[in-house]
Design a protein around this motif. Structure first.
Motif, PDB file in Angstrom:
ATOM      1  N   VAL A   1      73.511   2.761  37.208  1.00 27.35           N
ATOM      2  CA  VAL A   1      74.628   2.369  38.333  1.00 27.35           C
ATOM      3  C   VAL A   1      75.785   1.525  37.387  1.00 27.35           C
ATOM      4  O   VAL A   1      75.869   0.579  36.895  1.00 27.35           O
ATOM      5  N   VAL A   2      77.025   1.979  37.892  1.00 28.36           N
ATOM      6  CA  VAL A   2      77.933   1.040  37.413  1.00 28.36           C
ATOM      7  C   VAL A   2      78.832   0.524  38.734  1.00 28.36           C
ATOM      8  O   VAL A   2      79.178   0.930  39.384  1.00 28.36           O
ATOM      9  N   PHE A   3      79.621  -0.447  38.056  1.00 31.78           N
ATOM     10  CA  PHE A   3      80.926  -1.368  38.748  1.00 31.78           C
ATOM     11  C   PHE A   3      82.012  -1.228  38.277  1.00 31.78           C
ATOM     12  O   PHE A   3      81.783  -1.804  37.043  1.00 31.78           O
ATOM     13  N   GLY A   4      83.031  -1.009  39.097  1.00 39.17           N
ATOM     14  CA  GLY A   4      84.805  -1.131  38.229  1.00 39.17           C
ATOM     15  C   GLY A   4      85.792  -1.723  39.520  1.00 39.17           C
ATOM     16  O   GLY A   4      85.145  -1.657  40.673  1.00 39.17           O
ATOM     17  N   LEU A   5      86.592  -2.491  38.820  1.00 44.90           N
ATOM     18  CA  LEU A   5      87.763  -2.806  39.783  1.00 44.90           C
ATOM     19  C   LEU A   5      88.832  -2.367  39.425  1.00 44.90           C
ATOM     20  O   LEU A   5      89.120  -2.513  37.768  1.00 44.90           O
ATOM     21  N   HIS A   6      90.298  -2.597  40.469  1.00 40.02           N
ATOM     22  CA  HIS A   6      91.122  -2.149  39.757  1.00 40.02           C
ATOM     23  C   HIS A   6      92.142  -3.507  40.592  1.00 40.02           C
ATOM     24  O   HIS A   6      92.215  -3.007  41.286  1.00 40.02           O
ATOM     25  N   ILE A   7      92.679  -4.513  39.582  1.00 41.39           N
ATOM     26  CA  ILE A   7      93.951  -5.178  40.409  1.00 41.39           C
ATOM     27  C   ILE A   7      94.706  -4.283  41.061  1.00 41.39           C
ATOM     28  O   ILE A   7      95.188  -2.842  41.004  1.00 41.39           O
ATOM     29  N   ASP A   8      95.440  -4.289  42.377  1.00 40.70           N
ATOM     30  CA  ASP A   8      96.460  -3.887  42.858  1.00 40.70           C
ATOM     31  C   ASP A   8      97.606  -4.976  43.295  1.00 40.70           C
ATOM     32  O   ASP A   8      97.455  -5.778  43.664  1.00 40.70           O
ATOM     33  N   SER A   9      98.415  -4.605  42.749  1.00 38.88           N
ATOM     34  CA  SER A   9      99.761  -5.383  43.002  1.00 38.88           C
ATOM     35  C   SER A   9     100.847  -5.427  44.019  1.00 38.88           C
ATOM     36  O   SER A   9     101.289  -6.242  44.844  1.00 38.88           O
ATOM     37  N   GLN A  10     100.625  -4.950  45.046  1.00 42.70           N
ATOM     38  CA  GLN A  10     100.184  -4.773  46.908  1.00 42.70           C
ATOM     39  C   GLN A  10      98.975  -4.652  47.698  1.00 42.70           C
ATOM     40  O   GLN A  10      99.749  -4.514  48.722  1.00 42.70           O
ATOM     41  N   ILE A  11      98.060  -5.124  47.254  1.00 42.46           N
ATOM     42  CA  ILE A  11      97.462  -5.729  47.812  1.00 42.46           C
ATOM     43  C   ILE A  11      97.305  -7.419  47.880  1.00 42.46           C
ATOM     44  O   ILE A  11      97.333  -8.095  46.661  1.00 42.46           O
ATOM     45  N   GLU A  12      97.326  -8.029  49.064  1.00 39.27           N
ATOM     46  CA  GLU A  12      97.388  -9.513  48.370  1.00 39.27           C
ATOM     47  C   GLU A  12      96.312 -11.073  48.053  1.00 39.27           C
ATOM     48  O   GLU A  12      95.130  -9.919  48.308  1.00 39.27           O
ATOM     49  N   VAL A  13      96.218 -11.314  47.201  1.00 42.84           N
ATOM     50  CA  VAL A  13      96.044 -12.249  46.559  1.00 42.84           C
ATOM     51  C   VAL A  13      94.098 -12.229  47.786  1.00 42.84           C
ATOM     52  O   VAL A  13      94.963 -13.049  48.481  1.00 42.84           O
ATOM     53  N   GLY A  14      93.134 -12.466  47.030  1.00 41.81           N
ATOM     54  CA  GLY A  14      92.129 -13.150  48.175  1.00 41.81           C
ATOM     55  C   GLY A  14      91.535 -12.236  48.414  1.00 41.81           C
ATOM     56  O   GLY A  14      90.244 -12.274  49.935  1.00 41.81           O
ATOM     57  N   LYS A  15      92.083 -10.270  48.589  1.00 42.71           N
ATOM     58  CA  LYS A  15      91.919  -9.210  49.120  1.00 42.71           C
ATOM     59  C   LYS A  15      90.905  -8.545  48.787  1.00 42.71           C
ATOM     60  O   LYS A  15      91.124  -8.245  47.053  1.00 42.71           O
ATOM     61  N   ILE A  16      89.831  -8.076  48.733  1.00 42.23           N
ATOM     62  CA  ILE A  16      89.557  -6.949  48.795  1.00 42.23           C
ATOM     63  C   ILE A  16      89.451  -5.794  49.464  1.00 42.23           C
ATOM     64  O   ILE A  16      89.147  -5.799  50.333  1.00 42.23           O
ATOM     65  N   THR A  17      89.731  -4.322  48.241  1.00 40.36           N
ATOM     66  CA  THR A  17      89.553  -3.050  49.499  1.00 40.36           C
ATOM     67  C   THR A  17      88.630  -2.296  48.744  1.00 40.36           C
ATOM     68  O   THR A  17      88.524  -2.186  47.663  1.00 40.36           O
ATOM     69  N   TYR A  18      87.754  -1.276  49.693  1.00 36.71           N
ATOM     70  CA  TYR A  18      87.335  -0.403  49.223  1.00 36.71           C
ATOM     71  C   TYR A  18      87.408   0.716  50.019  1.00 36.71           C
ATOM     72  O   TYR A  18      87.844   1.537  51.102  1.00 36.71           O
ATOM     73  N   ARG A  19      86.466   1.462  49.426  1.00 36.14           N
ATOM     74  CA  ARG A  19      86.377   2.984  50.198  1.00 36.14           C
ATOM     75  C   ARG A  19      85.391   3.677  50.325  1.00 36.14           C
ATOM     76  O   ARG A  19      84.904   4.466  48.728  1.00 36.14           O
TER      77      ARG A  19
END
Length: 432
Positions: free
Chosen positions: A191-209
């Motif tokens: 399995v592989v996991f990855g993330l991307h920082i987002d300059s237009q999502i508030e600190v402390g939040k995670i979004t996914y789909r």
């Protein structure tokens, strides 16, 4: 028997809660180090396939943790393998390393002043997409998990990847090349996991789909060939500038008239037009480059077929010719989060950030070569908030721009999420 199951459930819940607390404490303790790493990378950015200094720092850090390290993967990539003392699955974690040809305009003390050559032009170099933060976060994850080696039920493969943003013409690199060179083998990744920082999502939040999260992408080149003439006698020419203008306009009908936009978004964009050397000379040719974005194989075919047809037939109607190359230099598949894996790991993300801070997001038409890993093994790619609390996302500088800005206080959440995803996936596979 009922009491046994209730006890087992309570014990499991306590264990998961205790793990989250331990990881949170360890991540918070590394906050200053993570920020220092990120600022160093930000001040000394390197373009794709040229991350020599960057990869050297990463390799040295992994080696200091006792992690088995391989360098030079897909040119400058670094792969670390941490084998736990207990048997279990192989979990891959990925961070990208490359910067962009952008001149930084921020006032930060660690702003990049680096300049270099890119495709024959002098350019600035800037971490304008947050890859500096991705590396710093994964370095901290490696430090935490290596300290838990005796309790680790499986193997962790740390993938530090070059050239996510693509390579100059004629070069190979990025996730596709890493996969070709066997990064998902020996040991074989589950399995592989990855993330991307987002300059237009508030600190402390995670979004996914789940499912299609980021678009598939293909670049394109269209060369319009005409006949040169003096600008004062256009009737002697076959004007490629005029033809190119008509092609650009006609291409806009593809999405509006050929794609069912109620099902999936799609994009046809021309990003560059180059032709001519002087105001009163009609040139022989014009070169256009652009990008296509899509979420299904059917829409990909519609876009590519129609671009070729419209470009060639429009040129023909004016007595010119058009040479169309799709893809021109690179193509990424759709970034596709395995639905079953995403559903399974959602509770882990919620435990890391707090249930109310994990949000379902719409599909986005930006692209990611993390998709090449997901073609081979189940993967989950999520987004980490990097916008200051209370800021307006419509006014926050977007990625790939000179004013791109990230709030560093959100980095530790990324560390917690990747650590917990790794440990929870291992626990689920080992039956704990």
């Amino acid at each position: 028997m009922k009491k046994f199951f209730l006890f087992a459930f309570a014990a499991a819940s306590f264990s998961a809660s205790a793990q989250t607390t331990v990881i949170s404490t360890k991540a918070d303790a590394l906050k200053d180090k993570i920020i220092a790493w990120r600022r160093d990378f930000h001040e000394h950015p390197e373009l794709g396939n040229r991350e020599v200094r960057t990869s050297g720092i990463i390799a040295k850090h992994l080696q200091s943790l006792g992690i088995e390290v391989k360098t030079g993967v897909a040119t400058t990539g670094v792969v670390g393998v941490l084998k736990g003392d207990k048997p279990g699955p192989v979990v891959a974690l990925r961070a990208d390393m490359d910067a962009l040809p952008v001149i930084e305009r921020t006032a930060s003390a660690f702003a990049s002043k680096v300049k270099t050559q890119y495709n024959g032009q002098e350019v600035g170099v800037m971490h304008a997409c947050g890859h500096d933060s991705h590396m710093a976060i994964l370095m901290a994850v490696a430090e935490i998990l290596s300290g838990m080696k005796k309790d680790l039920a499986g193997t962790v493969k740390f993938i530090f990847q070059p050239a996510e943003e693509g390579t100059p013409l004629g070069e190979k690199g990025g996730a596709e090349q890493m996969v070709k060179e066997g990064v998902l083998e020996n040991p074989k990744v589950d399995v592989v996991f990855g993330l991307h920082i987002d300059s237009q999502i508030e600190v402390g939040k995670i979004t996914y789909r789940p499912g299609g999260t980021m678009a598939g992408v293909s670049d394109m080149q269209i060369i319009v060939n005409g006949r040169s003439a003096h600008g004062a006698s256009p009737w002697s020419s076959v004007d490629p500038v005029l033809v190119s203008a008509q092609i650009v306009n006609n291409l806009q009908s593809i999405v509006s008239r050929n794609v069912n936009v109620t099902q999936n978004p799609a994009v046809v964009t021309i990003g560059t037009i180059k032709g001519g050397t002087r105001f009163n000379i009609i040139p022989e040719n014009v070169v256009m480059e652009g990008t296509l974005r899509y979420f299904t194989a059917g829409d990909e075919k519609i876009l590519k077929d129609n671009v070729r047809r419209i470009a060639t037939k429009t040129a023909e109607a004016y007595g010119a010719t058009a040479d169309v190359k799709i893809p021109y230099s690179n193509q990424y598949p759709v970034t596709y989060n395995d639905p079953a894996l995403t559903a399974k790991m959602l509770t882990t993300l919620e435990a890391s950030a707090g249930k109310g801070n994990v949000l379902l997001k719409p599909a986005v038409t930006t692209a990611e070569d993390f998709s090449f890993y997901q073609q081979k093994v189940p993967g989950l790619f999520f987004f980490l908030g990097g916008m200051p609390k209370g800021a307006d996302p419509l006014k926050a500088p977007s990625h790939h721009t000179p004013d791109f800005y990230i709030d560093e206080s959100g980095f530790t959440l990324g560390v917690k999420a990747l650590c917990n995803l790794t440990l929870d996936y291992m626990a689920g596979k080992s039956g704990k």
